[in-house]
Design an enzyme around this catalytic site. Structure first.
Site, mmCIF file in Angstrom:
data_model
loop_
_atom_site.group_PDB
_atom_site.id
_atom_site.type_symbol
_atom_site.label_atom_id
_atom_site.label_comp_id
_atom_site.label_asym_id
_atom_site.label_seq_id
_atom_site.Cartn_x
_atom_site.Cartn_y
_atom_site.Cartn_z
ATOM 1 N N MET A 17 0.847 -1.180 0.000
ATOM 2 C CA MET A 17 0.000 0.000 0.000
ATOM 3 C C MET A 17 0.888 1.237 0.000
ATOM 4 O O MET A 17 1.760 1.376 0.863
ATOM 5 C CB MET A 17 -0.908 -0.027 1.233
ATOM 6 C CG MET A 17 -1.921 -1.165 1.161
ATOM 7 S SD MET A 17 -3.138 -1.137 2.484
ATOM 8 C CE MET A 17 -2.165 -1.786 3.813
ATOM 9 N N CYS A 24 -5.355 -0.439 -8.870
ATOM 10 C CA CYS A 24 -5.215 0.872 -8.233
ATOM 11 C C CYS A 24 -5.816 1.968 -9.101
ATOM 12 O O CYS A 24 -5.444 2.098 -10.264
ATOM 13 C CB CYS A 24 -3.728 1.129 -8.017
ATOM 14 S SG CYS A 24 -3.437 2.582 -7.064
ATOM 15 N N LYS A 47 -3.007 -8.635 -8.992
ATOM 16 C CA LYS A 47 -4.083 -8.163 -8.106
ATOM 17 C C LYS A 47 -4.994 -7.267 -8.921
ATOM 18 O O LYS A 47 -4.525 -6.337 -9.574
ATOM 19 C CB LYS A 47 -3.504 -7.395 -6.920
ATOM 20 C CG LYS A 47 -4.558 -6.809 -6.000
ATOM 21 C CD LYS A 47 -3.951 -6.441 -4.664
ATOM 22 C CE LYS A 47 -4.933 -5.750 -3.750
ATOM 23 N NZ LYS A 47 -4.900 -4.293 -3.887
HETATM 24 C C1 LIG Z 1 -3.047 4.103 1.669
HETATM 25 C C2 LIG Z 1 -3.358 2.978 0.736
HETATM 26 C C3 LIG Z 1 -2.493 2.665 -0.281
HETATM 27 C C4 LIG Z 1 -2.749 1.613 -1.153
HETATM 28 N N1 LIG Z 1 -1.834 1.295 -2.108
HETATM 29 C C5 LIG Z 1 -2.015 0.179 -2.860
HETATM 30 C C6 LIG Z 1 -1.002 -0.268 -3.750
HETATM 31 O O1 LIG Z 1 0.077 0.327 -3.870
HETATM 32 N N2 LIG Z 1 -1.254 -1.394 -4.462
HETATM 33 C C7 LIG Z 1 -2.421 -2.104 -4.324
HETATM 34 O O2 LIG Z 1 -2.589 -3.147 -4.964
HETATM 35 N N3 LIG Z 1 -3.390 -1.695 -3.502
HETATM 36 C C8 LIG Z 1 -3.198 -0.587 -2.758
HETATM 37 N N4 LIG Z 1 -4.166 -0.212 -1.869
HETATM 38 C C9 LIG Z 1 -5.431 -0.984 -1.795
HETATM 39 C C10 LIG Z 1 -5.304 -2.121 -0.763
HETATM 40 O O3 LIG Z 1 -4.271 -3.007 -1.133
HETATM 41 C C11 LIG Z 1 -6.602 -2.904 -0.671
HETATM 42 O O4 LIG Z 1 -6.873 -3.489 -1.928
HETATM 43 C C12 LIG Z 1 -7.793 -2.045 -0.274
HETATM 44 O O5 LIG Z 1 -7.460 -1.147 0.768
HETATM 45 C C13 LIG Z 1 -8.966 -2.936 0.174
HETATM 46 O O6 LIG Z 1 -8.562 -3.851 1.175
HETATM 47 P P1 LIG Z 1 -8.766 -3.538 2.762
HETATM 48 O O7 LIG Z 1 -10.219 -3.237 2.954
HETATM 49 O O8 LIG Z 1 -8.312 -4.787 3.442
HETATM 50 O O9 LIG Z 1 -7.919 -2.341 3.072
HETATM 51 C C14 LIG Z 1 -3.933 0.842 -1.011
HETATM 52 C C15 LIG Z 1 -4.809 1.146 0.048
HETATM 53 C C16 LIG Z 1 -4.534 2.196 0.904
HETATM 54 C C17 LIG Z 1 -5.496 2.495 2.034
#
Ligand SMILES: Cc1cc2nc3c(=O)[nH]c(=O)nc-3n(C[C@H](O)[C@H](O)[C@H](O)COP(=O)(O)O)c2cc1C
Length: 320
Positions: free
Chosen positions: A1, A83, A122
């Site tokens: 992330m 993303c 992903k």
């Molecule tokens: C601050 C932030 C940065 C993120 N950066 C990425 C990233 O670089 N690559 C990615 O595949 N997902 C990224 N995500 C998405 C998360 O990997 C995830 O798919 C999304 O938050 C949903 O899952 P969760 O509800 O468990 O957080 C990011 C999420 C957040 C909050």
């Protein structure tokens, strides 16, 4: 992330679970090819197993970046097709690639040909007006036929216009059943699920339907939940065995090393604020980390002081 799972965060999370696979922030393939590789890719041996996530849509560049990542010692290369941020869209990578599944499959094939470690993807269940039934199936069929070793699905659509990246993580409704249906169609492939999963117990329920569960925000904001993962999913020590003294030592030693190399304590401790959520003294711990630990010149003693504020006596498996 991005901005969150940097090397310091990953080192910290690795102290909480020895087995769960950790992911880097997305790193753009072009940046790796042209840029300061040690800064972009450097990581601590202790972080294994760790996957490098790449952003891009040029098959040859992704293959080259994957090769470099493998040489750095990463355990897996993951391609970001999920993303939705503006910056990412402008470079044709991330979720907008859901609309060009053949191109994504070509990228995966090129990366697979370039490295021996697993190559994974992903994605989302769809973007914009796409119907998630054919959109996800087509993407999945293409990347799996190209040799992808796993497909992780964030179980909601992304809207490329009209919603901010943050809104795109909350507003489009979650559709776990869509991911379960994909798994039912692909019984022999690794299909993992992500999105809105708040706890290890919730993760365990998903494993009745899919092969893996990925936690994002819950792992970051309440990292203490990770201390139960090894026992629950990997046959590790029974709950209750978590060693807080070892955690303090490991993090203080790590922070001292980072500071010696010119870094700041706050780079490390900013990821640790959510630990101990709910324990007596957690508020004082958070206060110290968000004030004293951010001051120029702060050393590992500040981290020890913050830990000393917490009463672990009631804590068993979960530090949170
Ligand atoms: C601050 C932030 C940065 C993120 N950066 C990425 C990233 O670089 N690559 C990615 O595949 N997902 C990224 N995500 C998405 C998360 O990997 C995830 O798919 C999304 O938050 C949903 O899952 P969760 O509800 O468990 O957080 C990011 C999420 C957040 C909050």
């Amino acid at each position: 992330m991005m901005d969150w799972t940097d090397r310091h965060c990953r080192f910290f999370h690795r102290q909480l679970t020895r087995r769960a696979l950790l992911y880097t922030e997305m790193v753009v393939a072009d940046a790796i090819i042209q840029g300061a590789r040690e800064r972009l890719l450097g990581f601590d041996e202790a972080e294994h197993p760790v996957a490098l996530q790449l952003g891009g849509s040029d098959a040859q560049k992704l293959a080259e970046a994957a090769r470099i990542g493998e040489a750095f010692g990463y355990d897996e290369i993951n391609l970001n097709v999920g993303c939705p941020s503006d910056r990412v869209q402008s470079g044709t990578f991330g979720a907008c690639l859901m609309k060009t599944p053949v191109l994504v499959a070509d990228c995966v094939a090129a990366m697979k040909a370039a490295v021996k470690i697993p190559v994974t993807v992903k994605c989302r269940i769809g973007v914009d007006e796409q119907d998630p039934e054919p959109a996800l199936d087509t993407l999945a069929d293409g990347v799996l036929a190209a040799g992808a070793d796993a497909l992780w699905v964030h179980a909601r659509k992304a809207w490329l216009e009209g919603l901010s990246p943050k809104e795109n993580r909350d507003i489009p409704p979650l559709d776990y059943d869509r991911v379960y249906r994909l798994k039912a169609r692909k019984p022999n492939e690794f299909i993992g699920i992500n999105g809105g999963i708040q706890s290890l117990d919730a993760a365990r329920l998903h494993l009745d339907h899919v092969d893996g569960v990925m936690l994002g925000r819950a792992a970051y904001h309440t990292p203490g939940i990770l201390t139960g993962a090894d026992a629950m999913f990997y046959g590790g020590d029974a709950p209750g065995a978590f060693d807080h003294a070892a955690l303090i030592d490991a993090m203080a030693t790590y922070a001292a090393r980072h500071i010696e190399k010119g870094g700041r304590l706050g780079h490390v401790t900013r990821h640790m604020v959510g630990l101990f959520h709910g324990l007596p003294g957690a508020r004082r711990y958070r206060q110290i980390l968000s004030t004293d630990a951010t001051r120029p010149g702060a050393g590992p003693d500040v981290l020890k002081k913050a830990f000393a504020a917490v009463d672990f006596s009631g804590a068993a498996a979960e530090a949170a």
